[in-house]
Enzyme design. Structure first.
Site, short mmCIF file in Angstrom:
data_model
loop_
_atom_site.label_atom_id
_atom_site.label_comp_id
_atom_site.label_asym_id
_atom_site.label_seq_id
_atom_site.Cartn_x
_atom_site.Cartn_y
_atom_site.Cartn_z
N ASP A 575 -4.27 -19.83 -2.96
CA ASP A 575 -5.47 -19.23 -3.55
C ASP A 575 -6.04 -19.95 -4.77
O ASP A 575 -7.18 -20.40 -4.77
CB ASP A 575 -5.18 -17.77 -3.92
CG ASP A 575 -4.76 -16.95 -2.72
OD1 ASP A 575 -4.49 -17.52 -1.66
OD2 ASP A 575 -4.67 -15.71 -2.84
N GLU A 772 7.69 -11.95 -3.66
CA GLU A 772 6.66 -12.84 -3.13
C GLU A 772 6.85 -14.28 -3.59
O GLU A 772 6.63 -15.23 -2.84
CB GLU A 772 5.29 -12.32 -3.58
CG GLU A 772 4.11 -13.09 -3.03
CD GLU A 772 2.78 -12.50 -3.47
OE1 GLU A 772 1.75 -12.89 -2.92
OE2 GLU A 772 2.78 -11.62 -4.38
#
Length: 813
Positions: A575, A772
């Site tokens: 991202d 994550e």
């Protein structure tokens, strides 16, 4: 469950005297049918702590809810249903799970002072997917009062056409003993659900309301809800709890109220309906069963059957896990086996079935090519037009990255999810791959997020709900198809003779590997879809070479992620990883070129396996051009790595180097030769502690980069498992081949493998969760908890062999 030998015998019996092609067709159809039956039921609502449903667009489903009822406000703050971050829960998830048999999940609910164990088993039989059962066990945690009061709710919903009705009449205070519901639908036939009385103490009260609100009965409330509200189980239960409170408050002042567990006892009202709330009250630890018996199976299950099935499923899982994931040193101790079982079980137990419409904006996909400077502003204006429409319905069978935060399908995550699952259950893996490609449109586009239906959209911020048909995402499912081709070739090359296969009795887990006919049939059906997707990437994500007079071997092979903004390139999956600034329509992205190269390489392997000679020459030409253009357009000799490219103020090609994951991509995608001199520089970068190497894995961005750890710091320093896994697999390949960098690759491989496993294990042991990402300085888990998607690749890593670092290269010898 029928094994593969039985399938072959079945096919042979049905096809006696018919052509070989006809026999293969019967086998293909029968394996498909049995896969559907075997995988029909599961905890396919992963957004719930425990939610069971079939792989059907409309069918019966159910969800578990519970909460402490000691104080009047407990059920508001400590009510559990949907998986959430931040609740006082010290880890939860599947300790053991197999999609074909079932497993055991434990939820360590510190806030409520109880551990909830949900055992789920499937019993095959009949023509409607068989029967299943769940055992719900609550154990008061050490340190919590043994007489703590709990209210447990089981919400049962029947979607679409069908009937579901409670049997028998309840007494004034509810049902004594078991509760039985009978139902039917076209897809499930006739069935029975029994919620057993179970064991455990029940709360008592001397309040005058006790006659109608006893603690030792099971209360059932039958409802008829609008179909669009049926998924909102918590709201339905809270509405009934609210009515119960109101009824009490009308008759009693605050000082004369009954105890909390009693004030929240819902009114029993039974009959037909498309939703049924089953409520039980307990004091201390408890246990009860929910048993679904399909009439076509011919026998109703009992709690004794459930006990036996749970035991057998657990034993089978343990044996199979040790065989499939043969953990290697130094990870052979029992604590690592327990860790590995948990990580893998949460991955496969996080598989869900989703159905519904999703928001797609096709209004500017054809006209909007991002060819003007300031294109990101044009894109923002286009999105502001709100031209999206609901399309579908779609259905998707997929694992999810994180049950509390990302309970939906993510395209680039899924390829990594399926790497361990493919080892465990090849046929399940192929079912998931087919499901994803069934969502592809006629052009070859697959939405990068699958947000299907109102329930899924309720977990997604509005700005991320709309999908755009010119936005791509890394095509990681090619990793799975490529691996399947290699395994199929190996199985075909060394497979025992047909009679020997019959005697060995291969299972449905690997039917497509055990039978060349099945495996080839799958590939022949998939190849046109894969080729269409490859062509879509080359068309929609193409970069511009000619307009800027770039010098490159090929004028065609250059690529750019569409959909980036000044601060993000979400479509790449990385991202906030630094990209050229400001964005420019002449940008070229090295990671995307690498992915397209990997797609070409995979298609060559598939076409070769299928004997599609006319495709191979074209694809090899494209792959060669990509390999050359990676060097011509993206290699920086000065920086010793690959870089994104852009156009400078003089309209000249310029490399923009932010050393990190992007720099490694041609290596990660397997597009570098083991004797390529540039490979040595890539390995130097990966192994340099001043740049990418850390005690906890490869950093996403070099420590020397000015943007290291800045901004959101999402992909600007943390350690991410999928990229590290790709690096490990390539290091292993180089480490087992003779070449100038074999010894360097082996040393780096061994250190990286150890760092990754130790980091994830220690964090899991401390927090109860997989995460994550991981902090490169401390190893602490970060961002989303219960991220048992691609972080579960740690199981594969533990099963990878350490490499002997004393091996010598040919030159040294």
């Amino acid at each position: 469950m029928a094994n593969f030998a039985q399938l072959l015998a079945y096919a042979a019996a049905l096809t006696a005297g018919v052509s070989a092609t006809g026999s293969e067709s019967v086998l293909i159809n029968e394996v498909g049918r049995l896969n559907n039956q075997s995988l029909l039921w599961g905890p396919y609502k992963p957004n719930l702590y425990f939610g069971v449903r079939p792989r059907l667009p409309q069918g019966l489903w159910a969800g578990l809810m519970w909460g402490r009822a000691e104080q009047y406000l407990d059920l508001q703050s400590l009510f559990r249903y949907t998986c959430e971050q931040g609740q006082d829960i010290h880890g939860y998830g599947w300790d053991e799970y197999d999609a074909r048999t079932g497993g055991v999940q434990t939820i360590h609910d510190e806030g409520n002072g109880i551990d909830i164990t949900t055992s789920f088993v499937k019993v095959p039989g009949g023509s409607h997917g068989g029967s299943w059962a769940a055992r719900i066990k609550g154990t008061v945690r050490d340190g919590a009062p043994g007489d703590t009061k709990f209210l447990v709710h089981y919400y049962i919903a029947q979607e679409g056409f069908g009937d579901l009705e409670v049997q028998g009449e309840a007494g004034e205070g509810g049902f004594e003993g078991d509760v039985t519901l009978k139902g039917n639908s076209h897809a499930l036939g006739d069935y029975t659900i029994v919620v057993t009385e179970g064991t455990g103490n029940h709360p008592v009260s001397d309040h005058e309301i006790t006659a109608s609100r006893r603690g030792d009965t099971t209360v059932v409330r039958s409802l008829s809800l609008p179909s669009e509200q049926l998924w909102q189980g918590k709201s339905a239960v809270f509405q009934q709890l609210h009515e119960s409170v109101q009824d009490v408050q009308k008759d009693y002042a605050d000082e004369t109220l009954p105890p909390p567990w009693q004030i929240y006892r819902i009114k029993s009202r039974t009959g037909g309906g498309n939703a049924h709330i089953v409520q039980k009250a307990f004091e201390g630890s408890f246990e009860f069963d929910i048993i679904f018996s399909s009439a076509s199976a011919g026998k109703e299950l009992t709690s004794r059957d459930v006990t036996r099935e749970i035991k057998e499923a657990s034993e089978a899982f343990g044996e199979r896990f040790s065989t499939v994931f043969d953990l290697k040193a130094p990870y052979t101790a029992e604590k690592y086996r327990k860790f590995g079982k948990s990580m893998f079980s949460n991955l496969i137990g996080g598989i869900g079935y989703f159905h519904g419409y999703q928001l797609i904006d096709r209004s500017y996909a054809d006209e909007y090519e991002e060819e003007n400077e300031g294109f990101w502003d044009d894109a923002a204006e286009a999105r502001a037009r709100q031209a999206q429409k609901l399309e579908g319905p779609y259905e998707l069978f997929t694992s999810v990255p994180s049950r509390p935060f990302f309970p939906r399908g993510f395209f680039w995550d899924e390829g990594f999810h399926l790497i361990p699952i493919a080892d465990w259950d090849a046929d399940l893996t192929l079912e998931i791959v087919k499901s994803w490609y069934n969502t592809m449109d006629g052009d070859g586009w697959i939405p990068r997020e699958q947000i299907l239906g109102q329930e899924a959209r309720s977990k997604v911020p509005e700005e991320f709900q709309v999908q755009y048909p010119h936005y791509a995402n890394p095509p990681t499912l090619f990793l799975i198809i490529d691996g399947f081709v290699e395994r199929l070739r190996g199985a075909n090359g060394s497979a025992p003779a047909e009679k020997e296969r019959l005697s060995q009795g291969q299972s449905l887990y690997s039917a497509h590997l055990d039978s060349p006919e099945l495996g080839e049939d799958f590939l022949r059906k998939m190849y046109p879809l894969l080729r269409r997707q490859y062509d879509w990437f080359r068309k929609t994500q193409k970069g511009n070479i000619k307009a800027y007079d770039r010098e490159a071997f090929s004028s065609k092979e250059a690529y750019r992620w569409k959909g980036r903004t000044e601060t993000h390139c979400l479509t790449s999956g990385l991202d906030d990883y630094p990209r050229p600034q400001p964005p420019h329509p002449g940008e070229l992205h090295v990671d995307l070129m690498s992915w397209v190269g990997f797609m070409a390489k995979s298609l060559i392997n598939i076409a070769d396996a299928l004997g599609i000679a006319d495709e191979i020459a074209e694809l090899k030409k494209n792959l060669f051009a990509i390999e050359r253009n990676l060097d011509d357009l993206h290699w920086s000799e000065k920086d010793g790595c690959y870089c994104d490219a852009s156009i400078d103020e003089f309209e000249e090609h310029v490399l923009v180097c932010h050393k990190g994951y992007i720099s490694l991509f041609p290596f990660l995608a397997g597009l570098m030769r083991p004797d390529d001199a540039k490979l040595g520089k890539i390995l130097d970068l990966a192994g340099d502690e001043n740049h990418l190497f850390s005690p906890h894995g490869l950093r996403s961005l070099s420590r020397q980069d000015a943007l290291y750890g800045t901004g959101e710091n999402y992909w600007r320093s943390p350690v991410w498992m999928p990229i590290n896994y790709m690096a490990l697999t390539q290091l292993h390949k180089i480490g087992i081949q003779e070449g100038p960098f074999q010894s360097q690759a082996r040393g780096l491989y061994n250190k990286l493998r150890t760092n990754l496993v130790d980091t994830v294990f220690e964090s899991w042991e401390e927090t109860g969760f997989a995460w994550e990402q991981y902090n490169p300085e401390t190893g602490a888990g970060q961002r989303t908890q219960h991220f048992t998607g691609w972080t579960s690749l740690v199981v594969k890593i533990m099963a990878m062999e350490p490499l002997d670092e004393t091996a010598h290269t040919r030159d040294e010898l």
